[in-house]
Each structure stands twice: as C-alpha cells, then as structure tokens.
Motif scaffolding. Structure first.
Motif, mmCIF file in Angstrom:
data_model
loop_
_atom_site.group_PDB
_atom_site.id
_atom_site.type_symbol
_atom_site.label_atom_id
_atom_site.label_comp_id
_atom_site.label_asym_id
_atom_site.label_seq_id
_atom_site.Cartn_x
_atom_site.Cartn_y
_atom_site.Cartn_z
ATOM 1 N N SER A 1 0.916 -1.385 -0.003
ATOM 2 C CA SER A 1 0.149 0.519 -0.161
ATOM 3 C C SER A 1 1.206 1.160 -0.113
ATOM 4 N N GLU B 1 -14.835 9.669 3.999
ATOM 5 C CA GLU B 1 -13.797 9.337 3.561
ATOM 6 C C GLU B 1 -14.376 8.812 2.036
ATOM 7 N N LYS B 2 -13.658 8.605 0.806
ATOM 8 C CA LYS B 2 -14.311 7.627 -0.173
ATOM 9 C C LYS B 2 -13.974 7.009 -1.217
ATOM 10 N N LYS B 3 -14.632 5.706 -0.818
ATOM 11 C CA LYS B 3 -13.568 4.751 -2.197
ATOM 12 C C LYS B 3 -13.158 4.595 -4.046
ATOM 13 N N ASP B 4 -12.825 4.497 -4.269
ATOM 14 C CA ASP B 4 -13.103 4.343 -5.782
ATOM 15 C C ASP B 4 -11.549 2.523 -6.198
ATOM 16 N N GLN B 5 -12.958 1.198 -5.854
ATOM 17 C CA GLN B 5 -11.439 0.067 -6.117
ATOM 18 C C GLN B 5 -11.123 0.365 -5.273
ATOM 19 N N ARG B 6 -9.182 0.268 -6.087
ATOM 20 C CA ARG B 6 -7.879 0.007 -5.042
ATOM 21 C C ARG B 6 -7.385 1.671 -4.465
ATOM 22 N N ILE B 7 -7.949 2.961 -4.977
ATOM 23 C CA ILE B 7 -8.326 4.725 -4.256
ATOM 24 C C ILE B 7 -9.069 4.928 -3.335
ATOM 25 N N ALA B 8 -8.591 5.510 -1.929
ATOM 26 C CA ALA B 8 -9.261 5.756 -1.537
ATOM 27 C C ALA B 8 -8.725 6.917 -0.885
ATOM 28 N N THR C 1 -9.032 9.458 2.549
ATOM 29 C CA THR C 1 -10.360 10.143 3.774
ATOM 30 C C THR C 1 -9.542 11.700 3.769
ATOM 31 N N HIS D 1 -4.642 6.841 -0.334
ATOM 32 C CA HIS D 1 -4.563 5.396 0.122
ATOM 33 C C HIS D 1 -4.737 4.702 -1.262
ATOM 34 N N THR E 1 -4.297 0.858 -2.480
ATOM 35 C CA THR E 1 -3.662 -0.823 -1.923
ATOM 36 C C THR E 1 -2.682 -1.485 -2.935
#
Lengths: 113, 113
Positions: B18, B56-63, B65, B76, B78
C-alpha cells in the motif's frame, strides 16, 4: 469521453517574442483556466475565465499575459513579450458551472531561448 | 490564501504494498479536495476527489480520507501495481470563494515490480 485539447504541444520562441497558446475546452463547460508547471515543480494557477471575462488571476498573471475566447470553442493565452522564466508547461483546464472537477488538457511546453 | 503541503515528496513501494500520501491545508473554508495523477510528460488526471461533507471515499484500489478538524487529507492506494508509478498531486479548493485549485508539490510514487 470528451477531453480538453491544446495546441501546439511544444512551442519554442525567442525572448521578447509574443506567443499564443490555444485550448479547446470541453464543449459544455463554462469555466476555463490556465495553469503552469515549471519543470519539476507543482502546478500553479494563472487565471480563470467565465462569461467572457477574467474572474480571478494570480500574481503571476501580470500585464504581459492576456486571455481571450475569440469564438465559441477556443480559449487562448497570450504572452506579449516572453521572458526566460516563462519557460514552463502551460495547462488549460475547464469545468462545468456549479461543479468543481477541473479537467486538464495535455499541455503546451513553452521554451523561451 | 490557501497553502497546501504534501508529503512525502518521493515514495517507493514494492508491488502489492500500500501507498499513503498525505496533505495538509491552511484555509478552513476549503471544501473540495481532488487528487491528480500525472505520468511523465502527460496531463494531470483527476483520479478521485472528496468534498468536506464526507470523511472517506473509495474507488476500487484508491481511497481518500479527510479530517476537517485537523485540516488534512490522504490518498491511499492498495495493492499497488507498476502502472501506479507517477507523480500524485493533491489540491484544495474553496467552492464558495476562489475558483482556483491550490496544488501541493507532488509525490513521486515508484512501484517496484
């Protein structure tokens, strides 16, 4: 997917010469911007443009710079008398009114000799 | 005016690990925080953004905060892949005021196979 386009991709000019950088923003966007990025440094705001007038400009955007929307599609940045320190990548960006996602063009690399 | 600090300036990780990039901002009025990915010689591309009404917001491997109290936000990634290698810029924007994006200095991420 629509994209911002810019021409030329690379412009070489002599110090003191005038240059015009051209941009075609995404067609339904109403806010237009110019940013510059000196090699290896961060992206810096130059100017924003809305409703056929400048809405905000930075300290970098002095009297040597001007912007224009000469027709319904193009957005130009003019530097009247280029200096060595104007050498940079110039990015055009656009956004839809009321939203904040700014989409960048591919840039014009300006080299002042 | 707004000032955005970004750390680290360079980050090297092994494929699959990560990566975390952190930014702080100074203007409490800023309420929109995009992240751009810039590959060598190419345009900054918006990869994810967050507004101040969410943490926080996520989109597949990306987040991303956001901590409004501390005025910092983080990216972030991953399960990093070699194609994630690029320079990543954070930015801040006050939706109710200035139209400009204020960028951090960028983080050069290298993902080693």
């Amino acid at each position: 997917e629509p994209e911002v386009t810019q021409t030329p991709s690379h412009q070489v000019t002599q110090m003191g010469q005038e240059v015009i950088l051209r941009c075609v923003p995404i067609s339904n966007h109403l806010y237009f911007y110019w940013y510059r990025q000196i090699l290896g440094q961060k992206v810096e705001f130059l100017v924003s443009f809305y409703n056929n007038e400048i809405s905000e400009k930075s300290e970098i955007f002095d009297d040597q710079f001007s912007v224009e929307r000469p027709d319904g599609s193009n957005f130009t940045l003019k530097i009247r008398s280029t200096k060595l320190e104007d050498s940079a990548m110039y990015f055009c960006a656009s956004s839809v009114i009321g939203a904040n996602e700014q989409f960048f063009g591919p840039g014009t690399r300006l080299t002042v000799l | 005016g707004e000032n955005v600090e970004q750390h680290p300036s360079t980050l090297s990780v092994q494929e699959g690990d990560s990566a975390v990039i952190k930014c702080t901002y100074s203007d409490s009025a800023s309420n929109y925080f995009p992240w751009y990915k810039q590959e060598l010689g190419k345009r900054p591309q918006l990869i994810i953004d967050i507004r101040s009404n969410v943490g926080e917001k996520k989109d597949q491997r990306i987040a991303v905060t956001l901590n409004k109290t501390a005025k910092h936000f983080s990216l972030h990634i991953t399960e990093t892949q070699p194609e994630d290698s690029a320079v990543y810029f954070c930015a801040a924007h006050d939706q109710g005021g200035s139209e400009k994006l204020v960028f951090g200095k960028g983080t050069k991420l290298t993902v080693n196979p």
